[in-house]
Motif scaffolding. Structure first.
Motif, short mmCIF file in Angstrom:
data_model
loop_
_atom_site.label_atom_id
_atom_site.label_comp_id
_atom_site.label_asym_id
_atom_site.label_seq_id
_atom_site.Cartn_x
_atom_site.Cartn_y
_atom_site.Cartn_z
N THR A 86 -6.87 1.68 -1.99
CA THR A 86 -5.62 1.01 -2.36
C THR A 86 -5.31 -0.13 -1.40
O THR A 86 -4.89 -1.22 -1.82
CB THR A 86 -4.45 2.00 -2.35
OG1 THR A 86 -4.75 3.08 -3.23
CG2 THR A 86 -3.16 1.34 -2.80
N ASP A 130 -7.61 -2.88 -2.34
CA ASP A 130 -7.28 -3.41 -3.67
C ASP A 130 -6.02 -4.26 -3.65
O ASP A 130 -5.82 -5.08 -4.56
CB ASP A 130 -7.09 -2.25 -4.66
CG ASP A 130 -8.41 -1.66 -5.12
OD1 ASP A 130 -9.46 -2.28 -4.86
OD2 ASP A 130 -8.39 -0.58 -5.74
N SER A 131 -5.17 -4.06 -2.65
CA SER A 131 -3.93 -4.84 -2.59
C SER A 131 -4.20 -6.34 -2.49
O SER A 131 -3.32 -7.16 -2.77
CB SER A 131 -3.06 -4.39 -1.40
OG SER A 131 -3.69 -4.70 -0.17
N HIS A 138 -2.23 2.09 -11.36
CA HIS A 138 -3.68 2.17 -11.27
C HIS A 138 -4.11 3.39 -10.45
O HIS A 138 -4.98 4.16 -10.88
CB HIS A 138 -4.21 0.90 -10.63
CG HIS A 138 -5.70 0.87 -10.45
ND1 HIS A 138 -6.56 0.56 -11.48
CD2 HIS A 138 -6.49 1.14 -9.38
CE1 HIS A 138 -7.80 0.62 -11.06
NE2 HIS A 138 -7.79 0.97 -9.78
N ASN A 139 -3.48 3.59 -9.31
CA ASN A 139 -3.86 4.71 -8.45
C ASN A 139 -3.52 6.05 -9.08
O ASN A 139 -4.20 7.04 -8.83
CB ASN A 139 -3.16 4.58 -7.10
CG ASN A 139 -3.86 3.61 -6.18
OD1 ASN A 139 -4.98 3.86 -5.74
ND2 ASN A 139 -3.23 2.50 -5.88
N THR A 184 0.83 -1.20 0.00
CA THR A 184 0.00 0.00 0.00
C THR A 184 0.86 1.25 0.00
O THR A 184 0.62 2.19 -0.77
CB THR A 184 -0.94 0.00 1.22
OG1 THR A 184 -1.73 -1.19 1.22
CG2 THR A 184 -1.85 1.21 1.20
N LEU A 208 -8.67 -3.51 -12.52
CA LEU A 208 -7.36 -3.55 -11.87
C LEU A 208 -6.71 -4.93 -12.02
O LEU A 208 -5.50 -5.03 -12.24
CB LEU A 208 -7.50 -3.18 -10.39
CG LEU A 208 -6.24 -3.34 -9.52
CD1 LEU A 208 -5.07 -2.56 -10.10
CD2 LEU A 208 -6.54 -2.91 -8.10
N SER A 228 2.72 1.74 -3.41
CA SER A 228 1.79 2.08 -4.49
C SER A 228 1.20 3.48 -4.29
O SER A 228 0.95 4.19 -5.27
CB SER A 228 0.68 1.05 -4.61
OG SER A 228 -0.06 0.95 -3.40
N LEU A 276 -0.35 -1.54 -8.85
CA LEU A 276 -1.22 -0.76 -7.96
C LEU A 276 -0.91 0.73 -8.07
O LEU A 276 -1.81 1.57 -8.05
CB LEU A 276 -1.07 -1.23 -6.52
CG LEU A 276 -1.67 -2.60 -6.18
CD1 LEU A 276 -1.21 -3.04 -4.78
CD2 LEU A 276 -3.19 -2.56 -6.24
#
Length: 221
Positions: free
Chosen positions: A158, A161-162, A100-101, A29, A70, A32, A97
């Protein structure tokens, strides 16, 4: 009552592995978020620039990333990058990640920058400030404060999403939960336990974000 006891037993027997996975999840996290913030600021500035080429690149990046899942991006970047450079699954997942972020953070910063009162920029130019000085001294500090609430939400997203990077073999929380569930045959109880870990992490993140919002007093910006 039996289910509660089973959940407690799983929690006790698996917590060493889950604690290691928590560290990996937080590392994913953090990396990313940093990468996504750097990309977000860069593409936000490109999108509001006067160059049509830079605008086009930024729009393409944001459109592609926000328009595809994702999980697809993780698989695409992992299998694509590893054919070019040697990159382990952790760093491939963190990179995916972050990329994406970056698209979502770019839109957060763009909206915050364009939301600054135009009168301030006109007054600053009247005082003889260059565009770089205007951005550094007037626009960006205010935009950053305005961005804290949506950025906090994006950072929490995030964290959750990890969990998707377990698909490429990263030993984060969800991956450890899958292995524990497979070995114990207690899928329902195991995923309740891992849900508890995610909930605690999200609550901690939420508290930190709210504390920082109050410290900056962003509502008065």
């Amino acid at each position: 009552m039996e289910s509660i006891r089973t959940i407690f037993d799983i929690f006790i027997t698996t917590y060493p592995g889950f604690l290691d996975a928590v560290i990996i999840t937080l590392q994913l996290t953090a990396i990313s978020v940093v990468l996504g913030t750097i990309l977000g600021i860069a593409f936000a500035l490109m999108k509001i620039s006067k160059s049509k080429i830079l605008q086009g690149i930024a729009n393409l990046y944001i459109t592609v990333i926000r328009g595809t899942p994702l999980l697809v991006q993780i698989m695409f970047l992992y299998f694509g990058i590893t054919q070019i450079v040697v990159l382990d699954n952790f760093w491939a997942g963190a990179l995916a990640l972050g990329v994406h972020n970056g698209a979502y953070i770019a839109e957060i910063f763009r909206g915050a920058i364009q939301g600054i009162d135009r009168g301030q920029t006109e007054a600053s130019r009247a005082l003889g400030m260059t565009n770089n000085q205007l951005m550094r001294r007037i626009v960006f500090p205010q935009a950053l404060r305005r961005s804290i609430p949506p950025l906090g939400n994006q950072f929490i997203i995030t964290l959750k999403d990890s969990s998707l990077v377990w698909m490429i073999g990263v030993a984060e929380l969800f991956s450890v939960a899958n292995r524990a569930a497979a070995s114990s045959f207690k899928q329902f109880e195991t995923f309740i336990v891992v849900g508890f870990y995610y909930l605690v992490l999200v609550m901690i993140f939420t508290y930190i974000v709210r504390w920082y919002e109050n410290r900056l007093d962003v509502d008065k910006v």
